[in-house]
Write a protein that holds these residues in place. Structure first.
Motif, PDB file in Angstrom:
ATOM      1  N   ALA A   1      -4.563  29.998  54.048  1.00 41.78           N
ATOM      2  CA  ALA A   1      -4.892  31.233  54.759  1.00 41.78           C
ATOM      3  C   ALA A   1      -6.209  31.844  54.273  1.00 41.78           C
ATOM      4  O   ALA A   1      -6.859  32.600  55.003  1.00 41.78           O
ATOM      5  N   TRP A   2      -6.553  31.534  53.032  1.00 38.78           N
ATOM      6  CA  TRP A   2      -7.802  32.011  52.445  1.00 38.78           C
ATOM      7  C   TRP A   2      -8.539  30.805  51.891  1.00 38.78           C
ATOM      8  O   TRP A   2      -7.928  29.795  51.559  1.00 38.78           O
ATOM      9  N   ALA A   3      -9.826  30.898  51.771  1.00 41.69           N
ATOM     10  CA  ALA A   3     -10.598  29.759  51.303  1.00 41.69           C
ATOM     11  C   ALA A   3     -11.861  30.232  50.599  1.00 41.69           C
ATOM     12  O   ALA A   3     -12.329  31.358  50.824  1.00 41.69           O
ATOM     13  N   SER A   4     -12.375  29.371  49.780  1.00 41.69           N
ATOM     14  CA  SER A   4     -13.636  29.663  49.100  1.00 41.69           C
ATOM     15  C   SER A   4     -14.788  29.171  49.968  1.00 41.69           C
ATOM     16  O   SER A   4     -14.607  28.767  51.118  1.00 41.69           O
ATOM     17  N   THR A   5     -15.970  29.170  49.399  1.00 40.20           N
ATOM     18  CA  THR A   5     -17.139  28.681  50.127  1.00 40.20           C
ATOM     19  C   THR A   5     -17.346  27.182  49.925  1.00 40.20           C
ATOM     20  O   THR A   5     -18.301  26.611  50.440  1.00 40.20           O
ATOM     21  N   SER A   6     -16.464  26.554  49.183  1.00 39.93           N
ATOM     22  CA  SER A   6     -16.579  25.120  48.933  1.00 39.93           C
ATOM     23  C   SER A   6     -16.006  24.321  50.090  1.00 39.93           C
ATOM     24  O   SER A   6     -14.905  24.589  50.569  1.00 39.93           O
ATOM     25  N   GLY A   7     -16.727  23.322  50.501  1.00 41.10           N
ATOM     26  CA  GLY A   7     -16.235  22.457  51.560  1.00 41.10           C
ATOM     27  C   GLY A   7     -14.939  21.763  51.206  1.00 41.10           C
ATOM     28  O   GLY A   7     -14.193  21.340  52.098  1.00 41.10           O
ATOM     29  N   ASN A   8     -14.652  21.641  49.931  1.00 36.65           N
ATOM     30  CA  ASN A   8     -13.420  20.977  49.498  1.00 36.65           C
ATOM     31  C   ASN A   8     -12.174  21.755  49.902  1.00 36.65           C
ATOM     32  O   ASN A   8     -11.073  21.206  49.902  1.00 36.65           O
ATOM     33  N   ASP A   9     -12.361  23.057  50.220  1.00 38.11           N
ATOM     34  CA  ASP A   9     -11.224  23.875  50.623  1.00 38.11           C
ATOM     35  C   ASP A   9     -10.864  23.677  52.097  1.00 38.11           C
ATOM     36  O   ASP A   9      -9.888  24.254  52.552  1.00 38.11           O
ATOM     37  N   TYR A  10     -11.627  22.876  52.806  1.00 37.24           N
ATOM     38  CA  TYR A  10     -11.454  22.737  54.241  1.00 37.24           C
ATOM     39  C   TYR A  10     -10.957  21.341  54.575  1.00 37.24           C
ATOM     40  O   TYR A  10     -11.464  20.344  54.068  1.00 37.24           O
ATOM     41  N   ARG A  11      -9.970  21.303  55.440  1.00 37.66           N
ATOM     42  CA  ARG A  11      -9.298  20.034  55.729  1.00 37.66           C
ATOM     43  C   ARG A  11      -9.783  19.394  57.018  1.00 37.66           C
ATOM     44  O   ARG A  11      -9.946  18.179  57.082  1.00 37.66           O
TER      45      ARG A  11
END
Length: 122
Positions: free
Chosen positions: A100-110
């Motif tokens: 529901a929340w994410a950082s600015t790192s692409g690794n947080d995105y699926r």
């Protein structure tokens, strides 16, 4: 599946609105973001928005010029880009985070969209 659209060739100072349409699953419970990659450069974070539309964060380079938003009911995310500069030229990717929340790192995105080209001429 994410589909980014709205890119194009514009002049410096112009505006564009990118859209990211989701299909196949509901992304309304997940944070989403925009990233971009210029030729010869690494992918970089542009903006993100939490699942409920709060917590918008921007890269310093676009702060005050870009606005991220989402319509959870329509499963669509937007990036309004104003006062575009030649250095904004890149392929822009939308992405859905793992939570529901994410950082600015692409690794947080699926999940990632295919990208849409934005070219800004001087």
């Amino acid at each position: 599946q994410l589909q980014a659209s709205g890119g194009g060739l514009v002049q410096a100072g112009d505006s564009l609105r990118l859209s990211c349409a989701a299909s196949g699953r509901t992304f309304s419970s997940y944070a989403m973001g925009w990233f971009r990659q210029a030729p010869g450069k690494e992918r970089e974070f542009v903006a993100k928005i939490a699942w409920n539309g709060d917590g918008s964060t921007y890269a310093d380079s676009v702060k005050g010029r870009f606005t991220i938003s989402r319509d959870r009911a329509k499963n669509v995310m937007y990036l309004q880009m104003n006062n575009l500069k030649p250095e904004d030229t890149a392929v822009y990717y939308c992405a859905s985070a793992r939570g529901a929340w994410a950082s600015t790192s692409g690794n947080d995105y699926r999940y990632w969209g295919q990208g849409t080209q934005v070219t800004v001429s001087s």
